[in-house]
Motif scaffolding. Structure first.
Motif, PDB file in Angstrom:
ATOM      1  N   ALA A  18       0.864  -1.181   0.000  1.00  0.00           N
ATOM      2  CA  ALA A  18       0.000   0.000   0.000  1.00  0.00           C
ATOM      3  C   ALA A  18       0.900   1.229   0.000  1.00  0.00           C
ATOM      4  O   ALA A  18       2.119   1.111   0.083  1.00  0.00           O
ATOM      5  N   GLY A  19       0.309   2.401  -0.074  1.00  0.00           N
ATOM      6  CA  GLY A  19       1.089   3.628  -0.024  1.00  0.00           C
ATOM      7  C   GLY A  19       1.771   3.789   1.320  1.00  0.00           C
ATOM      8  O   GLY A  19       1.408   3.157   2.311  1.00  0.00           O
ATOM      9  N   VAL A  49       6.134   8.426  -8.234  1.00  0.00           N
ATOM     10  CA  VAL A  49       5.134   8.134  -7.205  1.00  0.00           C
ATOM     11  C   VAL A  49       4.001   9.153  -7.316  1.00  0.00           C
ATOM     12  O   VAL A  49       4.182  10.246  -7.840  1.00  0.00           O
ATOM     13  N   ALA A  50       2.847   8.745  -6.833  1.00  0.00           N
ATOM     14  CA  ALA A  50       1.682   9.636  -6.792  1.00  0.00           C
ATOM     15  C   ALA A  50       1.387   9.971  -5.341  1.00  0.00           C
ATOM     16  O   ALA A  50       1.579   9.132  -4.454  1.00  0.00           O
ATOM     17  N   ARG A  51       0.943  11.195  -5.110  1.00  0.00           N
ATOM     18  CA  ARG A  51       0.561  11.632  -3.768  1.00  0.00           C
ATOM     19  C   ARG A  51      -0.931  11.435  -3.580  1.00  0.00           C
ATOM     20  O   ARG A  51      -1.714  11.738  -4.470  1.00  0.00           O
ATOM     21  N   GLU A  64       0.238  10.316   1.552  1.00  0.00           N
ATOM     22  CA  GLU A  64       0.660   8.940   1.283  1.00  0.00           C
ATOM     23  C   GLU A  64       1.243   8.918  -0.126  1.00  0.00           C
ATOM     24  O   GLU A  64       0.715   9.557  -1.031  1.00  0.00           O
ATOM     25  N   TYR A  65       2.329   8.216  -0.298  1.00  0.00           N
ATOM     26  CA  TYR A  65       3.002   8.112  -1.593  1.00  0.00           C
ATOM     27  C   TYR A  65       2.861   6.686  -2.091  1.00  0.00           C
ATOM     28  O   TYR A  65       3.145   5.740  -1.361  1.00  0.00           O
ATOM     29  N   ARG A  66       2.407   6.559  -3.339  1.00  0.00           N
ATOM     30  CA  ARG A  66       2.224   5.228  -3.947  1.00  0.00           C
ATOM     31  C   ARG A  66       3.029   5.151  -5.229  1.00  0.00           C
ATOM     32  O   ARG A  66       2.992   6.064  -6.059  1.00  0.00           O
TER      33      ARG A  66
END
Length: 75
Positions: A18-19, A49-51, A64-66
């Motif tokens: 998970a993130g 990464v996406a925030r 959270e970073y994914r």
């Protein structure tokens, strides 16, 4: 930026189910939260990464970073 630290942060987030927040990355790498956030923001600006905002009850949301699937680790 240290290439070794960047690789460690990228590998950790990429391997996470998970993130992860900056605090979680910092704990895992035994680094400061500020340092972890700096590397995560670099990866976000690079498009690796996406925030996302993580809401957990009262208080401020956590970022959270994914890892974006299919993206190579930043070098």
């Amino acid at each position: 930026m240290s290439p070794e630290s960047l690789t460690a942060v990228a590998g950790l987030v990429r391997g996470a189910a998970a993130g992860m927040s900056a605090a979680e990355v910092a704990r895992a790498l035994q680094a400061s939260r500020v340092t972890a956030r700096r590397y995560l923001e670099y990866l976000a600006e690079a498009g690796a990464v996406a925030r996302h905002l993580r809401y957990r009850g009262a208080g401020r949301p956590e970022v959270e970073y994914r890892w974006l699937r299919g993206r190579p680790a930043a070098q």
